[in-house]
Design an enzyme around this catalytic site. Sequence first.
Site, PDB file in Angstrom:
ATOM      1  N   TYR A   1      -0.867  -4.586  11.238  1.00  0.00           N
ATOM      2  CA  TYR A   1      -0.923  -3.184  10.811  1.00  0.00           C
ATOM      3  C   TYR A   1      -0.295  -2.257  11.854  1.00  0.00           C
ATOM      4  CZ  TYR A   1      -3.592  -3.738   6.522  1.00  0.00           C
ATOM      5  OH  TYR A   1      -3.975  -4.043   5.247  1.00  0.00           O
TER       6      TYR A   1
ATOM      7  N   HIS B   1       0.830  -1.219   0.000  1.00  0.00           N
ATOM      8  CA  HIS B   1       0.000   0.000   0.000  1.00  0.00           C
ATOM      9  C   HIS B   1       0.865   1.270   0.000  1.00  0.00           C
ATOM     10  CE1 HIS B   1      -3.740  -2.244   0.617  1.00  0.00           C
ATOM     11  NE2 HIS B   1      -3.091  -2.969   1.508  1.00  0.00           N
TER      12      HIS B   1
ATOM     13  N   ASN C   1     -10.913  -2.995   0.632  1.00  0.00           N
ATOM     14  CA  ASN C   1     -10.303  -3.093  -0.691  1.00  0.00           C
ATOM     15  C   ASN C   1     -11.379  -2.789  -1.723  1.00  0.00           C
ATOM     16  OD1 ASN C   1      -7.561  -3.801  -0.251  1.00  0.00           O
ATOM     17  ND2 ASN C   1      -8.145  -5.911   0.171  1.00  0.00           N
TER      18      ASN C   1
END
Length: 495
Positions: free
Chosen positions: A339, A56, A129
């Site tokens: 994350y 990303h 997404n």
Amino acid sequence: MTPDYTLAEGCPYPQSTTSVQLRDGTGGGLVLLQDTQLIETLAHFSRERIPERVVHAKAAGAYGEFEVTHDCSDITSASFLNTVGKKTDVLLRISTVGPERGSADTSRDVHGWAMKLYTDEGNFDWVFNNTPVFFVRDPIKFPSMNRSHKRHPRTNMPDSDMFWDFHVGNPEGIHELMHLFSDRGTPASLRHMNAYSGHTYKFTKEDGSFKYVKVHIKTQIGVRNLDRETAVKLAGENPDFLVEDLFQAIEKGDYPVWDVYVQVMDPSEAETYKWNIFDMTKVWPHKDYPLRQIGRLTMNRNPRNYFTDIEQAAFSPGNMVPGIAPTADPMLQARMFAYADAARYRLGVNYQQLPTNHAKVPIYSPFQRDGFMNFTANYGDDPNYVGSTLKPTTYKTAGNGRRGGLSTLTEHEKWTGEVSSFTSEIGPEDYEQAADLWEVLGREPGHQDRFVGNVADHLSKGKSSKLRVMVYELFSRVNKDLGSRIRAATEEIAL
Ligand code: NDP
């Protein structure tokens, strides 16, 4: 004269464009180590990059608001969702996944969508997404899958063989491959894109009851995509095509708007539903679980500084607020760890204190001490430990006992059984929804042809003829004609 700039310590320094030099009378001169501004300028320049996101990396970002449009108090007690018309500030970051920060954003890829909702009960990070499913359902495969989409370690180039080798060996991703090679793999703009949670979340209520939900975000201006040829052309002409489009639209006041829906499933249905509802390679068909609108999202402000507002933004699906809770979805559980872990590496352990990540709540008091760059919250002069009798510390919550993230234990969290390796065996059911999507593509003139062309174009870049045959077989399991159509198209290009 008021200086344009100061030294980093705030001291005025009138000459921002010249170094201090010892003149020798011939027009030349020596720079001096005492020139703090010169040293500071050079030293900071060498350090102005932070680690790029491993996935990303290339993104656009904007600020806006989430507004509740429909009452959903029957399914969640989330404060930001509790009143129709209530608005919550949002930061949105949309990215490609595999390519690097400087890459062309019209490359064929899944597009990530991360939102930070600055709610009155802390930050809620929601990750999506532009496809409703994913390539793998066992999180241990995540790094391998991503690396197979990146550069080959020897050639330093993207590698079609490596890509297909991974997917042939892990065919549970076939449904996601069908999405990736459809027109939606190359959106015409970020404004013309839908987003899907993919994960199953829980909406919870204070009485301990909950529903399973999947979240859908649908653009009000309709989905629009690029064909392969246009996407490739734009990648050369303007690698920032999608970033530019979003920025300019917001700058002109043409604010993109998306409607936000949930599919809602009762826990009792989850036990008997045809598919494992925590399997991220599967959707919940609309006819079984229709969309129910809860809100609207409007992006109306560009970042003032991309680095501070977007590059330093960090999102973790682990950041939930009361009324939303995780499920046993293995990919969600893994992302809840990974994350935040990535953000600690990339930005440092106190990344939540950066302005773009900082919660907008009246009482901000994480029980964290010290660490690099601790600048807004260090638990003051309270004792260093919980439960002190010397100066009793009070847990500084809103006082209503509501807790984010974890819901009350229910029967769906009481697990018994043997610990064993996760089985990710593939069955015929893994091809069913991929086949449904093939039918959906058939509803739009030319879409199936373009799909075949997109796969063939990618596959023809590889060198392994053995692998090609395996790819034809993979797609034949979706639809018996599809494999032979891809074979014919690939052989035609390779001739
Ligand atoms: P339906 O037959 O009820 O509807 C098909 C859905 O597919 C549409 O609602 C649309 O979702 C989406 N769609 C339309 N065109 C495309 C396209 N070119 N590429 C990708 N998606 C497209 O769907 P079902 O629920 O019965 O599912 C059938 C297949 O549709 C699934 O296997 C799945 O791959 C795909 N799909 C299903 C979704 C779901 O959550 N059920 C969501 C998205 C796709 P949208 O309006 O969201 O664009």
